[in-house]
Design an enzyme around this catalytic site. Structure first.
Site: not given
Length: 205
Positions: A21-22, A47, A146, A149
């Site tokens: 993600s991030t 993401h 973050m 997940d």
């Protein structure tokens, strides 16, 4: 990757599944640059707004010795290929001709549905399908991001016998997702991003 590394790549790994993600696009570039040209088929959930996924796939393809492309419904998963989730409102999952880790040809499946762990596509959805369909023949990698997940999905993969890896805190942009997985005991290896490809391809200590 050095030629010695390419010659010694494990052949019992049927699939690699990656979640991020991030900070993930940068982490994926570091991870994939050390993949072998004939790496096991690799599925990635990053993401990101799906509109940007094709451009990300092209960026990753420039640094990865294997071919990076956008995943499509029922696409056969082949060695030397990396597949990025890009379909809006669809989870990227895997389906084996024979389920339960018993073998059979692997295919990408795009499944419409509600968000899982707050996301669609979801890392947990990918990892859960890999645990069910590939079992001990898989490697799971959870990178910077973050939230949580991927944590429960990585635990499912670990319980199914897969080799599981989480990125360490020192090289994460955001340590949320790997931290959650580590706290569940889901990661058999915690490693800096520039060592993860070696663990994934060789399962080296």
């Amino acid at each position: 990757m050095a030629e010695e590394g390419r010659r010694s790549i494990r052949r019992d790994t049927r699939l690699i599944a990656v979640g991020s993600s991030t900070g993930g696009v940068e982490a994926l570039q570091v991870l994939l640059r050390d993949f072998a040209e004939d790496c096991p088929p690799t599925l990635i959930v990053q993401h990101v707004n799906p509109r940007f996924a094709p451009a990300i796939a092209r960026t990753l393809d420039q640094v990865c010795p294997a071919r990076v492309q956008v995943a499509a419904q029922d696409m056969p998963l082949r060695h030397g290929n990396v597949y990025l989730a890009a379909e809006a409102d669809c989870h990227l999952t895997v389906k084996a001709a024979m389920s339960g880790g018993g073998g059979g040809a692997l295919h990408a499946r795009l499944r419409r549905g509600e968000p899982v762990s707050g996301h669609i596509p979801s890392v947990d959805a990918l990892f859960a399908s890999v645990a069910a369909e590939v079992g001990s023949g898989a490697v799971g990698i959870l990178l910077t991001g973050m939230g949580q997940d991927g944590a429960r999905g990585l635990l499912a993969m670990s319980r199914a016998g897969a080799h599981t890896i989480a990125q360490d805190e020192s090289t994460c942009t955001v340590f949320g997702m790997p931290r959650a997985a580590i706290s569940l005991g889901a990661a058999s290896v915690v490693a800096p991003i520039d060592r993860i490809a070696r663990h994934a391809l060789h399962q080296a200590a």
